[in-house]
Design an enzyme around this catalytic site. Structure first.
Site, PDB file in Angstrom:
ATOM      1  N   ARG A 103       0.755  -1.301  -0.003  1.00 51.76           N
ATOM      2  CA  ARG A 103      -0.264  -0.006  -0.027  1.00 51.76           C
ATOM      3  C   ARG A 103       0.860   1.149  -0.041  1.00 51.76           C
ATOM      4  O   ARG A 103       0.416   2.095  -0.668  1.00 51.76           O
ATOM      5  CB  ARG A 103      -0.930  -0.067   1.222  1.00 51.76           C
ATOM      6  CG  ARG A 103      -1.967   1.272   1.400  1.00 51.76           C
ATOM      7  CD  ARG A 103      -2.350   1.553   0.053  1.00 51.76           C
ATOM      8  NE  ARG A 103      -3.078   0.457  -0.917  1.00 51.76           N
ATOM      9  CZ  ARG A 103      -3.387   0.713  -2.193  1.00 51.76           C
ATOM     10  NH1 ARG A 103      -2.972   1.731  -2.899  1.00 51.76           N
ATOM     11  NH2 ARG A 103      -3.968  -0.195  -2.681  1.00 51.76           N
ATOM     12  N   LYS A 139       2.766  25.060  -3.676  1.00 49.03           N
ATOM     13  CA  LYS A 139       1.551  24.204  -3.194  1.00 49.03           C
ATOM     14  C   LYS A 139       1.442  22.841  -3.309  1.00 49.03           C
ATOM     15  O   LYS A 139       0.877  22.071  -4.112  1.00 49.03           O
ATOM     16  CB  LYS A 139       0.338  24.844  -4.074  1.00 49.03           C
ATOM     17  CG  LYS A 139       0.035  26.245  -3.817  1.00 49.03           C
ATOM     18  CD  LYS A 139      -1.113  26.798  -4.589  1.00 49.03           C
ATOM     19  CE  LYS A 139      -1.150  28.270  -4.484  1.00 49.03           C
ATOM     20  NZ  LYS A 139      -2.395  28.915  -5.539  1.00 49.03           N
ATOM     21  N   LYS A 171       4.825  39.086  -3.355  1.00 47.05           N
ATOM     22  CA  LYS A 171       3.271  38.936  -3.668  1.00 47.05           C
ATOM     23  C   LYS A 171       2.551  40.033  -3.360  1.00 47.05           C
ATOM     24  O   LYS A 171       3.041  40.949  -2.584  1.00 47.05           O
ATOM     25  CB  LYS A 171       2.864  37.572  -3.056  1.00 47.05           C
ATOM     26  CG  LYS A 171       3.777  36.209  -3.886  1.00 47.05           C
ATOM     27  CD  LYS A 171       3.227  35.096  -3.589  1.00 47.05           C
ATOM     28  CE  LYS A 171       2.248  34.866  -4.934  1.00 47.05           C
ATOM     29  NZ  LYS A 171       1.704  33.420  -4.740  1.00 47.05           N
ATOM     30  N   GLU A 201       5.008  40.002  -8.228  1.00 43.93           N
ATOM     31  CA  GLU A 201       3.342  39.585  -8.751  1.00 43.93           C
ATOM     32  C   GLU A 201       2.688  40.921  -9.010  1.00 43.93           C
ATOM     33  O   GLU A 201       2.858  41.753  -8.087  1.00 43.93           O
ATOM     34  CB  GLU A 201       2.705  38.972  -7.622  1.00 43.93           C
ATOM     35  CG  GLU A 201       1.303  38.608  -8.173  1.00 43.93           C
ATOM     36  CD  GLU A 201       0.583  37.711  -7.127  1.00 43.93           C
ATOM     37  OE1 GLU A 201      -0.437  38.432  -6.081  1.00 43.93           O
ATOM     38  OE2 GLU A 201       1.057  36.494  -6.422  1.00 43.93           O
ATOM     39  N   ASP A 222      -0.766  37.944 -12.676  1.00 42.79           N
ATOM     40  CA  ASP A 222      -1.403  36.992 -11.719  1.00 42.79           C
ATOM     41  C   ASP A 222      -3.036  37.157 -12.519  1.00 42.79           C
ATOM     42  O   ASP A 222      -3.614  38.620 -12.211  1.00 42.79           O
ATOM     43  CB  ASP A 222      -1.487  37.343 -10.282  1.00 42.79           C
ATOM     44  CG  ASP A 222      -2.272  36.349  -9.377  1.00 42.79           C
ATOM     45  OD1 ASP A 222      -2.364  35.163  -9.788  1.00 42.79           O
ATOM     46  OD2 ASP A 222      -3.060  37.079  -8.559  1.00 42.79           O
TER      47      ASP A 222
END
Length: 285
Positions: A103, A139, A171, A201, A222
């Site tokens: 597994r 992410k 950002k 960004e 963005d």
């Protein structure tokens, strides 16, 4: 394609932790109860869907950690395209050992092959429409970043930052707290070493103009539509790398690539790509 494998020193602790989680306090009580210690087993891991393989080296380590005496033969390694029924791995040895490691090995290989397959699909579409490289983001699943980013490379994509220490990426929230695009860029330049790249960004063409006036290595465009992206690429004029981000899917990646951007960053290929269905069964041949 030639894909450099991840160092075992990096992969083994991840696999070991997964095995310890699965074995718990008492080990595989089902297998130990049902399978005699002397039982032997010949098995294969095969694909049940078309896709791109990744995570096989980690799967091999899972079997080896449970039982170094197992015979494990890789038939299709990371970066390989498979069709339903294609054998990826052959195993022979202790039945208990194979069933106990099954597994964890499949969890990793299915997950990483799903990332590679999702990436490959976007890479192919982007290639048909422009020069853009598909890149991943931060992410990622906690603890699995190295494997997931390797899987992106197996699918023909490229890696963005591995962590917060790779480069400066200013950002929207950095800009808000710093007081604007220009102050944030100036502060970053004063702080960063000469080998550290700076990306910012931007959400609007006005912010882009401000960033280009200050000078940066890359701009993250963005959530811009393809028409605005084309304008942005023209404004940059080759003075910095252009990266498109936001709402990227198989349906939108073509028009985004056609805008002329250099990079398209995609979060979902690592945080929510569906697995590639691989299964372990008794070998028939």
């Amino acid at each position: 394609m030639t894909l450099t494998p991840l160092p075992r020193l990096m992969v083994e602790p991840i696999v070991r932790a997964a095995l310890l989680e699965d074995l718990g306090r008492a080990g595989d009580v089902t297998t130990d109860a049902c399978i005699p210690p002397q039982a032997r087993f010949e098995a294969v891991i095969a694909s049940r869907q078309p896709g791109v393989i990744a995570g096989i080296d980690a799967a091999v380590i899972a079997f080896e950690l449970i039982d170094p005496s197992l015979k494990v033969a890789v038939e299709r390694g990371d970066g390989t395209t498979v069709a339903p029924g294609d054998v990826v791995l052959r195993l022979s040895g202790s039945a208990r050992s194979i069933l106990t490691a099954e597994r964890v090995a499949l969890n990793i290989a299915c997950r990483m092959s799903g990332v590679a397959t999702a990436t490959a699909g976007l890479v192919e579409i982007a290639r048909q429409h422009g020069k853009a490289h598909i890149v991943c983001t931060r992410k990622t699943t906690p603890g699995l970043r190295a494997l997931e980013k390797h899987a992106v490379r197996a699918g023909g994509g490229s890696n963005h930052r591995f962590g917060l220490d790779d480069a400066v990426l200013i950002k929207d929230n950095h800009i808000a707290v710093a007081g604007g695009v220009a102050p944030a860029i100036r502060a970053a330049k004063a702080h960063a070493g000469h080998l550290v790249k700076i990306e910012v960004e931007v959400d609007t063409l006005a912010q882009l103009d401000e960033a280009m006036t200050e000078g940066v290595d890359a701009v993250l465009l963005d959530n811009m539509d393809p028409a605005t992206l084309r304008q942005a690429v023209a404004i940059v004029g080759g003075r910095a790398l252009t990266e498109a981000s936001g709402r990227v899917s198989r349906e939108t990646v073509g028009p985004i690539a056609a805008s002329g951007v250099d990079l398209i960053s995609v979060g979902w290929i690592t945080h929510s790509a569906p697995i590639l269905d691989l299964g372990l069964d008794a070998a028939s041949v």
